[in-house]
Design a protein around this motif. Structure first.
Motif, PDB file in Angstrom:
ATOM      1  N   TYR A 107      16.522  66.143  92.944  1.00 30.68           N
ATOM      2  CA  TYR A 107      17.764  66.931  91.991  1.00 30.68           C
ATOM      3  C   TYR A 107      18.692  65.451  92.389  1.00 30.68           C
ATOM      4  CZ  TYR A 107      22.256  69.683  92.146  1.00 30.68           C
ATOM      5  OH  TYR A 107      23.239  69.952  91.065  1.00 30.68           O
ATOM      6  N   ASP A 113      23.608  74.756  89.060  1.00 30.92           N
ATOM      7  CA  ASP A 113      23.363  74.773  88.078  1.00 30.92           C
ATOM      8  C   ASP A 113      21.849  74.979  86.990  1.00 30.92           C
ATOM      9  OD1 ASP A 113      25.048  71.608  87.528  1.00 30.92           O
ATOM     10  OD2 ASP A 113      23.262  70.521  89.192  1.00 30.92           O
ATOM     11  N   GLN A 114      21.000  75.586  87.849  1.00 29.55           N
ATOM     12  CA  GLN A 114      20.212  76.928  87.321  1.00 29.55           C
ATOM     13  C   GLN A 114      19.943  77.453  86.430  1.00 29.55           C
ATOM     14  OE1 GLN A 114      17.154  77.382  90.205  1.00 29.55           O
ATOM     15  NE2 GLN A 114      17.869  76.588  91.784  1.00 29.55           N
ATOM     16  N   VAL A 142      16.467  72.470  86.924  1.00 28.68           N
ATOM     17  CA  VAL A 142      16.406  71.645  87.673  1.00 28.68           C
ATOM     18  C   VAL A 142      15.694  71.511  88.663  1.00 28.68           C
ATOM     19  CG1 VAL A 142      17.683  71.300  90.354  1.00 28.68           C
ATOM     20  CG2 VAL A 142      18.801  72.687  88.260  1.00 28.68           C
TER      21      VAL A 142
END
Lengths: 455, 455, 455
Positions: free
Chosen positions: B212, C425-426, C431
């Motif tokens: 990440y 974010d996923q 990710v």
């Protein structure tokens, strides 16, 4: 916990910060006004060159980036001290540039009780904070924000006096400030660190190291310093050709320095591996060392040569001198500023002495007096002597000033972090859970620190 | 472990680096001097325009940031190769800019045995390193620092010759260097990668991926490249109006490219999710593709159109071509430079051909010959032919030069990392414990790598 | 899952993005051409000042960095929303600058059906995106990329109309755009956030927080905003002396603001600890608040005073107002834009009123009309009234425009993320495993999110 380790920021820190700012505002109200070129009524009336401001503003912004992102991120290499590194860097520099404006104005530019600020004032104000940020590197992790504000106040005062002595009274040249900023900041910081030495911290603090990502954050600082150093060394050169030379010389000095820093870093490791500490720091020694002679006719190969030597000496210093300083001299130098700013600053001063001694009509032609106005009344050898005097004065003032400031910082009232909370943001910052939380799961050590910090 | 996998940096690397630097210093001493504008004696004597230097210096610094922070951080996306990405990037560029100064000087600017360096020399020196940094992207994680220094030496030599051929002899226009830097660097690197192909690395290395935070570090590189690309494409344009156009055209090309890169990234994923690899890279294709025609009268919508197409082709390339290159052509392209620099570079070359073919007094008015000095003696269609020849020559020289350089890099003496140590900093760097330590607790795989690296 | 929570980006997002870009290209083809100075045929024919372009380009690049790195990284403080923060920031700004070029051109610069773009067009296009990026901060983590593109379209349209109203029709001064960008963007975003309010999100989302490294990434954004703010406030000032003043005033305002933000952050915490949220944001309030009066003769101490006040109010707002807004007014403000842009923007507007009221020949001398061309036909008090009208109009247009835009964004067709996927974010990004994988091992919570996101 002894009184000298009181770390309560609750009142002392905010009161000090607000008081300092309030006093600064009053002093600005009394003393500071705009340069004619920035004054609506005067801009069109006189010999102001508004062009000049546009020419220098980009270099100012480069220097600005070096001060805030460069120094700030360079010090984030410590695994648990990133908030303090970049955050206190901002605090010190924001206060320092205001105080520097006043101090430098009073000493150099007071006319009819007023100081007129222009683009060079901003650059010089930024420069004055650099000395404190260098010293901050020596004591990183071991001092409180209250102590740092006090140090900023004293160091910039002493810096401005020394700068006036070296470049004003002795008329030594130091355009890129190898002596007056780098050597000064380093030896001042080392003297402070010597006075604040704590035996309990020696070699056993697990927080005094990096993790993988903190080393990458530090490289942001390294690269912005490296890239913009030509602007640092050239920004206040007065003649356009001198400014041009300073850029070229510094550009090549930095490039050569990278090669020797990498080579030595590998050579001195028993497995031949590179060390991020050297790459983050010693690659910049060429910028420091090229400072004093930056605008002299040293030719690009001269720049390369200075960088070549600085990269070697800086890396060797990190490898061998820093441990000796800590163990034999009781000088703990967190960021190794002696290797990045101290010795390369002295190299820069020596290059300036040689460069001045070799100045002649032969090499500089009609530009001799625009580069060396001092030669109107001095011989080249004489100027070299004044350069040497400037270097000597800087070292003496830095060591004495740092020692005195160190004793002032030891006054228990200011408070300083207990040994077990050094190099740890948690004593001064709300630190989020998350990664640290996971680390806690894996490390029982850290839980202990947290408790101490909040005790 | 076969001899060709010797990774001992202990002596070879430092000796090579110091020797190269020493030779460079000697060559600089013989050949390099200041441009008249930076020479104290000559600055006031001649037709030098010191103004020019101030106008271009900000663009130089933008390019400088692209080279060191842009390329350097763009490649930090790999989870365990951040030190090498940003560190070797610095090493390559620092050496390359010195060698580039000499090579470009010898070919273009040797007068009475001397090369006079000015602000354009610094920009072009930075440019020359860009080719190597692009090629570095293709072989990232699979080569030693010794190999990289050797590649830098050869690639910049061949680049300078090709640049001289394309822009000097063929008189093709390439202001933003879509052809001579981007396409050249990409195909050179792909050829090197083809020669160095190792079946053992294919598709099974768990280190060849991001985590990440490494993806966020890479975005620092992406954004600084994206923002400053208008400076890259305009820095060496000679006419002020052409420089102005290059900035405007590139600005809009990059903006359009972002929209199509995002659209395609989502469209090509079966769940419609965005892929950081595309965002980090394909959003820059508009800058590459706008290079050759940047100073032509393509109008802002022309810039948008170039970016629109480049964003699509680049993203499609990442999604479909890169895997095919690896599996069918034995070309492993770590950073996908074919998609960011290769194909967009060719698009840029094609745009230049079209732009040249359409050049006319109608569109350029009295500025025709200041944008296309070649049209004094050529027709527009003729110039388009020379543009095509320049593109063809670049691809041929890059592929042949890269192949030869690849074979040179395979000489066992240089050493290269064993398969199991590829994409891992630990073979060349002291890597701190901390995060990695925790990962070790969670991953028994990593322990193995470490052992291999230190074997 | 209700229809309004459809998050399928597979087709809607790419189709929207490509359609918008295609329409933009057509509109650019019809309306946009080069400024005379960038037109090969016209550059040499008229009164163009090519010098001007060189003077302003560095400031443009500073603004560019603020938009893409500054705003982009400032919002990466969220632990799991870094890709979206920096990625959607790039997407919004890249689209917005194209739409802003058209909207501002139509309203201000349409001559014979054509808009001529120059360096100020690029700066103003960047500026127009800033309003959207500020509003984005208020709704960060709660909206889809489709919604964000729609918001960009509407907000820039309304911004351009309001800007035309305030600076064109009312002839209020707002060089650093405290009112038209900062207050506008903040109150527009707060109104959108109010309409999109979701009770389910309140106070219980563990993703709405930072981790150690995400706070350091955010400091990259903070520092680049902080350093380059003098360029933001000065870039479009027309008189050179005014531009010079704007730089000096902003420089000092930002410095003072740091001291009070730090002081208040510590003072308001029960243990005296600093809070990264304040340091990342409130240190910038001095730049916002110095905007409107930046080019007025407020003197450096006036700049300090503005920063002093802004730092205090902003920090107090973060501490006390933001929680109240969420709990009492149903306005959830992810980044606290009310504290960084809203209130400081109003302070800036008030400073502009005071500055205008005090404008006189006494202070400005012959430069009065070059700083205040409005005073040809107005009194100073009259101008102060128009400044107040400009501030009032901005707040009204922002609140009404934001509310309408909010209702448009609520149309179920656009889709928005379900509560449990907010700040993650996923839902929109691939990710990588790695760190997150480790977190999964330690956190069963996260596994649940992942499942939802992919449902």
């Amino acid at each position: 916990m002894p009184a000298s380790y009181s770390t309560n920021m609750r009142l002392k820190f905010p009161i000090l910060a607000i008081t300092l700012e309030a006093v600064i505002i009053i002093l600005f109200g009394i003393f500071i006004t705009y340069d004619d070129g920035a004054d609506a009524g005067l801009a069109f009336k006189n010999t102001t060159k508004p062009d000049l401001f546009y020419k220098i503003y980009p270099s100012f912004q480069d220097v600005h980036v070096m001060i805030f992102v460069g120094f700030g991120f360079l010090m984030t290499f410590l695994k648990r001290y990133g908030f303090s590194s970049v955050g206190f860097n901002l605090l010190i520099a924001a206060f320092g540039l205001q105080w520097g404006t006043l101090m430098q104005g009073w000493l150099h530019h007071l006319v009819n009780g007023k100081i007129k600020v222009n683009i060079f004032s901003l650059i010089n104000a930024d420069f004055s904070t650099a000395t404190v940020l260098i010293s901050f590197g020596a004591i990183l992790g071991k001092t409180s924000p209250v102590q740092l504000l006090i140090m900023t106040l004293f160091e910039i005062t002493i810096f401005a006096v020394n700068e006036h002595l070296v470049t004003g009274i002795l008329q030594a040249k130091d355009v890129g400030a190898s002596m007056t900023i780098h050597a000064f900041g380093a030896y001042f910081g080392l003297a402070v660190s010597r006075v604040l030495y704590r035996p309990g911290l020696q070699n056993d603090n697990e927080n005094e190291g990096s993790v993988y990502h903190s080393d990458l954050f530090a490289m942001i600082g390294t690269l912005f310093l490296w890239m913009f150093w030509p602007s640092f060394n050239s920004a206040i050169v007065e003649s356009p050709d001198g400014q041009y030379r300073a850029i070229i010389n510094t550009y090549y000095s930095l490039a050569a320095c990278v090669l020797t820093a990498y080579a030595l870093s590998s050579l001195l490791d028993k497995k031949g591996k590179l060390d991020m500490v050297h790459i983050q720091n010693a690659t910049l020694a060429g910028g420091v060392a090229a400072g004093t002679a930056a605008d002299m006719m040293i030719y690009p190969y001269g720049g390369l040569l200075i960088g070549f030597i600085a990269g070697i000496i800086s890396t060797v210093g990190f490898k061998y001198l820093t441990p000796i300083f800590a163990s034999k001299l009781n000088i703990h130098d967190t960021c190794g500023v002696h290797n990045l700013h101290g010795m390369p600053g002295i190299i820069g001063g020596l290059a300036g002495i040689i460069g001045a001694a070799m100045a002649s009509k032969n090499v500089y032609g009609d530009g001799l007096l625009s580069t060396f106005p001092q030669l109107k009344t001095r011989t080249a050898i004489g100027q070299a002597g004044y350069q040497a005097a400037g270097l000597g004065a800087t070292l003496a003032v830095a060591l004495i000033g740092g020692t005195i400031t160190g004793f002032i910082l030891r006054i228990p009232f200011w408070g300083q972090p207990p040994d077990q909370n050094c190099f740890d943001d948690q004593i001064y910052w709300e630190v989020p859970n998350g990664e640290n939380e996971h680390e806690d799961l894996l490390s029982s050590e850290h839980g202990k620190h947290k408790t101490n910090a909040e005790a």
